[in-house]
Design an enzyme around this catalytic site. Structure first.
Site, PDB file in Angstrom:
ATOM      1  N   ASP A 123       0.752  -1.108  -0.092  1.00  0.00           N
ATOM      2  CA  ASP A 123       0.254  -0.214  -0.183  1.00  0.00           C
ATOM      3  C   ASP A 123       0.621   1.271   0.171  1.00  0.00           C
ATOM      4  OD1 ASP A 123      -2.089   1.260   0.282  1.00  0.00           O
ATOM      5  OD2 ASP A 123      -2.965   1.227   2.243  1.00  0.00           O
ATOM      6  N   GLY A 124       0.371   2.429  -0.625  1.00  0.00           N
ATOM      7  CA  GLY A 124       1.033   3.611  -0.462  1.00  0.00           C
ATOM      8  C   GLY A 124       1.843   4.468  -1.494  1.00  0.00           C
TER       9      GLY A 124
ATOM     10  N   GLY B 138       0.364   5.832  -4.739  1.00  0.00           N
ATOM     11  CA  GLY B 138      -0.526   6.197  -4.770  1.00  0.00           C
ATOM     12  C   GLY B 138       0.614   7.954  -4.031  1.00  0.00           C
TER      13      GLY B 138
ATOM     14  N   ASN C 237     -10.597  -3.241  -5.585  1.00  0.00           N
ATOM     15  CA  ASN C 237      -9.912  -1.675  -6.985  1.00  0.00           C
ATOM     16  C   ASN C 237     -11.349  -1.300  -7.713  1.00  0.00           C
ATOM     17  OD1 ASN C 237      -6.816  -2.521  -4.853  1.00  0.00           O
ATOM     18  ND2 ASN C 237      -7.785  -1.333  -3.989  1.00  0.00           N
TER      19      ASN C 237
END
Ligand code: IPE
Ligand code: IPE
Ligand code: MG
Length: 253
Positions: free
Chosen positions: A27-28, A30, A75
């Protein structure tokens, strides 16, 4: 055990107490990109490089299985351009990396409802799973269009169908049987879950399988999760007391 083989393992890690199976919620991507003034997709591209490095690191250090959450059933709700980019990225990566992964004895599996993915991607996935199915180096599982609730509901449906057809008695339904109908059947459950980017939730990932996983959360964004960061996660894991409901730890026994 051949210690020569894992000579790259940092000296402060105990070879005998490594997790056999590591799961990661990547995650992360973006936020990593945005913080650099880049489009989100640049974060996904860099995140893919990070995953490749982590796979190599796991292999170097003697970890037997790595499972990565690449795309959740939720998603699909992202902007269409991002979803399309991710599908294209998966396909391109698979095409580009398959031969080398095969040479490095990586066994590849994909879990999730693959039937909803672009046909050409499904074909690549099937091919890579078949081609690498006998490899013994490391088991690399990628979760794409994966959702734990969906997986468990699907298992229930399959079991119900067996009962309906008279091939199974309801009394025979137990944990082992349910497990046999999950995507991960015959894969030992994760010992360690790592989630990057500071979020502390499971986001519908391996809910059944992680009943006893140790969880490690770090603020580092996924694209920056390097060997040093993984080393920290493993050190932290080795400091845990895994009791599985008992009084005494099974690790320090
Ligand atoms: C994880 O990074 C990658 C996927 C879910 C495909 P994100 O895209 O969720 O990055 P953030 O959380 O928005 O920073
Ligand atoms: C979880 O990340 C899914 C993947 C890493 C593939 P998300 O960024 O989608 O999770 P939420 O929305 O923050 O829970
Ligand atoms: Mg996210």
């Amino acid at each position: 055990m051949n210690s020569q083989l894992y000579s790259k393992l940092p000296a402060d890690l105990d070879l005998l107490r490594l997790p056999q199976h590591v799961a990661v919620i990547m995650d992360g991507n973006g936020r990593w990109a945005t913080s650099r003034g880049l489009p989100r997709i640049a974060g996904h591209r860099q995140g893919a490089r990070t995953l490749k490095e982590l796979l190599r690191c796991c292999k170097d250090w003697g970890i037997k299985a790595l499972t990565a959450y690449a795309f959740s059933t939720e998603n699909w709700q992202r902007p269409i351009e991002e979803v399309d980019f991710l599908m294209l990225l998966f396909e391109r990566l698979l095409h580009r990396e398959l031969a080398q992964m095969h040479r490095e004895e990586v066994r590849i599996s994909f879990i999730g409802d693959l039937s909803a993915l672009p046909k050409s991607l499904q074909t690549q996935m099937e091919r890579s799973m078949t081609q690498t199915s006998n490899n013994q180096g490391i088991h690399f599982t990628v979760a794409v269009n994966y959702g734990s609730r969906n997986e468990i509901a699907r298992a229930c449906r399959q079991v119900a169908e067996l009962v309906q057809r008279g091939e199974l008695n309801a009394e025979e339904v137990n944990e082992k049987l349910v497990e046999q109908h999950l995507y991960t059947t015959s894969t030992p459950e994760p010992d360690l879950l790592i989630r990057t980017s500071g979020e502390m939730r499971l986001s519908n990932f391996l809910l059944w399988q992680m009943a006893y996983a140790e969880m490690y959360f770090t603020d580092i964004f996924w694209p920056d999760f390097d060997r040093a960061a993984f080393h920290q996660a493993l050190l932290n894991y080795q400091g845990r007391d895994r009791r599985f409901g008992q009084v005494k730890s099974t690790l320090s026994a």
